[in-house]
Motif scaffolding. Structure first.
Motif, short mmCIF file in Angstrom:
data_model
loop_
_atom_site.label_atom_id
_atom_site.label_comp_id
_atom_site.label_asym_id
_atom_site.label_seq_id
_atom_site.Cartn_x
_atom_site.Cartn_y
_atom_site.Cartn_z
N VAL A 97 0.84 -1.20 0.00
CA VAL A 97 0.00 0.00 0.00
C VAL A 97 0.87 1.25 0.00
N SER A 100 2.89 1.63 -3.25
CA SER A 100 2.04 2.10 -4.35
C SER A 100 1.76 3.58 -4.20
N PHE A 167 -7.97 0.13 -0.61
CA PHE A 167 -6.84 -0.29 -1.43
C PHE A 167 -7.15 -1.59 -2.17
N VAL A 168 -6.93 -1.58 -3.49
CA VAL A 168 -7.05 -2.79 -4.29
C VAL A 168 -5.66 -3.08 -4.85
N PRO A 169 -5.10 -4.29 -4.62
CA PRO A 169 -3.76 -4.58 -5.15
C PRO A 169 -3.73 -4.43 -6.67
N ILE A 170 -2.59 -3.95 -7.17
CA ILE A 170 -2.46 -3.70 -8.61
C ILE A 170 -2.60 -5.01 -9.39
N GLU A 172 -4.72 -7.31 -8.82
CA GLU A 172 -6.12 -7.66 -8.98
C GLU A 172 -6.78 -6.84 -10.08
N TRP A 177 -6.99 -0.19 -8.49
CA TRP A 177 -5.81 0.30 -7.78
C TRP A 177 -5.65 1.79 -7.99
N LEU A 181 -6.22 5.04 -5.37
CA LEU A 181 -5.03 5.76 -4.94
C LEU A 181 -4.90 7.16 -5.52
#
Lengths: 314, 285
Positions: A97, A100, A167-170, A172, A177, A181
């Protein structure tokens, strides 16, 4: 070149040792008995002694320090008191997180700051120059958390263009993401953008007043080519310096911005630890962030030597 | 082009140039305004900043409450005026402590070569921590209070100040008039404090103006996080923090205190820019 890198690494060693000592020493700042800060008000003396033992506070100072150095050299930052896991695991969990966030805002800040700075320098003293400098100064004067709240209010609450954090992981979903962000990264970038724009402008102005720029201009090159091919490379060293400083400030700013946007990063980890007095987490995160900062600046120093060979000889 | 020597520009010509500098003029006006409001807070604030009035909760800005009221029904204008007082006070003290600590460390490191390496490595180490994180941790660990916020912010801002002072001391130390004073038999301490430091003042003054601005910003952050001066004492930061949950229905509770921060910091930054242009042209942006 290799000698330059080795010398630079050697200088970093005492600083690194001091940094780890300072991270550890935070716990000595607690007024009175640090152990009582963790325990409930009604804790028995035995419970306090147990906490003290767990934190190593029942040992003499020098033994505490030796034990700390011994552990960190093994990559062990200790156990969190409240999170039920090791400090390093807690940091690694939240690192994507923060990475990013800082990376995205560094890109925002660097691209927009450098472009704005170059434009301002190219049109020195014009209205464009003045308005860019006014915006840059405003950026430097706005508290990050307040700008964040304003952006949440305007773009998330009223207009629904972005989500306010989350937060959404890149890996996924890239758009998830980015949308999550964008606001926090812009908030974080705003201050640094102003700083980078001001430094780029002054570095460019200095270079553009040199004789070789006049020569390049008078031999008939288009002004844009003069600026980008002859001017910019010679202004790189000060710009690199600024980017190094900015990365440090971004790490600090991330702590605040993660809090405003409820992003589950290292910054929120440390704020949570600060508020609940989870000292192993505070010590570990301080050390971690400082080491990252030192590494970034080491890289910047090495990049100087790449950008300007004269640096190597100093 | 030979640059004017760093530091020897504190004279009437400099004062004239200062008054003609637009950044300085705007910055000085804004700063003077903010300082006057803080000094005369008791006379200017229309209401008691800590008195709640539950019949006037979250009143929109209007004739009676220019900035509206917060969720306790307290007058926001009065809170911002009194908050400015605390925030400026903290800023002042940070400037004093940082000025003394930074100057002493920087002067010792720049003047006595044997102290240079250990002192500056210590400063490097302190600077490796992001200043705001360092301030948050120190303030929270010592316990939230005005004094501890001053201590925390001073520790966070001193290293950079020390580095700047050291830099100008290194330059001034090699000047011929220092050599002359030494030949006349002046002691090290007399040289350092009587001759070197006086001529290394300009960059320090510029830096301390920015420290003031930084301190106000950082105090707001500490208060917002919840490790600043505890409520009900209003500060710029804890006014916003206290009304966080009402932002959507009562945005004015957030907008006005924020604008007060921006005005103060902008004024000080402009003042710093003006001073830098005139006193310390080598740092010009």
């Amino acid at each position: 070149m290799r000698r330059f890198v080795i010398r630079r690494l050697l200088i970093a060693v005492p600083v690194l040792a001091l940094v780890s000592l300072m991270s550890f020493a935070v716990i000595w700042l607690v007024p009175g008995d640090p152990a009582s800060a963790f325990a409930d008000a009604g804790a028995t003396p035995e419970q306090l002694a147990q906490i003290r033992h767990r934190l190593g506070l029942d040992e003499p100072f020098y033994l505490q320090i030796i034990a700390w150095y011994g552990r960190i050299l093994h990559g062990d930052l200790g156990q969190s008191i409240l999170l039920n896991r090791s400090v390093s695991a807690a940091i690694i969990e939240r690192l994507p997180v923060t990475l990013s966030l800082t990376a995205l805002s560094l890109i925002f800040a660097a691209v927009m700051g450098i472009i704005a700075g170059i434009l301002a320098a190219m049109r020195h003293r014009s209205w464009a120059d003045q308005s860019i400098m006014i915006v840059a100064l405003l950026g430097l004067s706005i508290p990050e958390f307040w700008l964040g709240l304003l952006l949440i209010f305007t773009f998330a609450v009223r207009l629904h263009w972005f989500r306010a954090g989350g937060f959404v992981p890149i890996t996924e979903s890239f758009s998830g993401w980015f949308l999550g962000l964008a606001l926090p990264a812009f908030t974080l970038a705003a201050v640094q953008m102003g700083f980078i724009a001001r430094m780029t402008r002054s570095a460019m102005l200095e270079v553009l007043s040199q004789d070789f720029i006049r020569t390049a201009d008078s031999k008939g090159l288009p002004w844009s080519v003069v600026v980008t091919r002859h001017g910019l490379p010679n202004a790189l060293v000060p710009i690199l310096t600024v980017l190094g400083i900015v990365t440090g400030s971004l790490l600090g700013g991330a702590v605040v911005v993660e809090q405003v946007f409820s992003l589950p990063g290292v910054g929120r980890l440390v704020i949570g630890a600060v508020l609940s007095r989870d000292f192993p987490v505070i010590q570990g995160t301080l050390l971690f962030v400082a080491v990252i900062y030192l590494l970034v600046n080491l890289t910047v120093d090495i990049l100087y030597a790449v950008a300007d060979p004269r640096v190597r000889l100093e | 082009m030979p640059w004017p020597t760093r530091g020897c520009a504190l004279n009437s010509a400099a004062l004239r140039r200062l008054l003609q500098n637009r950044s300085f003029a705007i910055g000085a006006t804004l700063t003077l305004f903010i300082v006057l409001v803080a000094v005369f807070a008791n006379q200017l604030a229309p209401f008691d900043p800590t008195r709640s009035n539950f019949r006037a909760r979250l009143v929109e800005p209007g004739a009676e409450h220019w900035f509206g009221t917060d969720h306790f029904g307290r007058d926001l204008l009065s809170r911002v005026i009194h908050g400015g007082r605390i925030s400026l006070l903290i800023g002042c003290f940070v400037v004093i402590v940082t000025g003394i600590a930074g100057t002493t460390i920087g002067a010792l490191a720049g003047y006595f070569q044997r102290l240079d390496n250990p002192l500056m490595r210590l400063m490097d180490a302190l600077m490796a921590f992001p200043a705001i994180l360092l301030a948050i941790v120190i303030s929270a660990t010592l316990g939230a209070s005005i004094v501890n916020v001053v201590i925390a912010l001073s520790i966070a801002t001193s290293p950079h100040t020390a580095r700047i002072v050291r830099g100008s001391v290194l330059v001034v130390r090699e000047m011929e008039y220092i050599e002359a004073a030494r030949a006349l038999g002046a002691s090290d301490l007399r040289l350092l404090f009587g001759h070197v430091l006086i001529n290394a003042l300009a960059p320090l003054i510029v830096r301390l103006t920015y420290v003031f601005a930084t301190a106000i910003l950082a105090e707001a952050v500490l208060s917002y996080i919840g490790v600043g001066p505890p409520p009900p004492t209003p500060t710029f930061g804890n006014i916003i923090a206290g009304e966080r949950d009402f932002m959507e229905t009562a945005p004015w509770t957030m907008i006005f205190p924020g604008l007060a921060i921006v005005t103060s910091v902008l004024g000080l930054n402009l003042l710093g820019d003006g001073l830098r242009d005139v006193l310390d042209p080598r740092m010009r942006l």
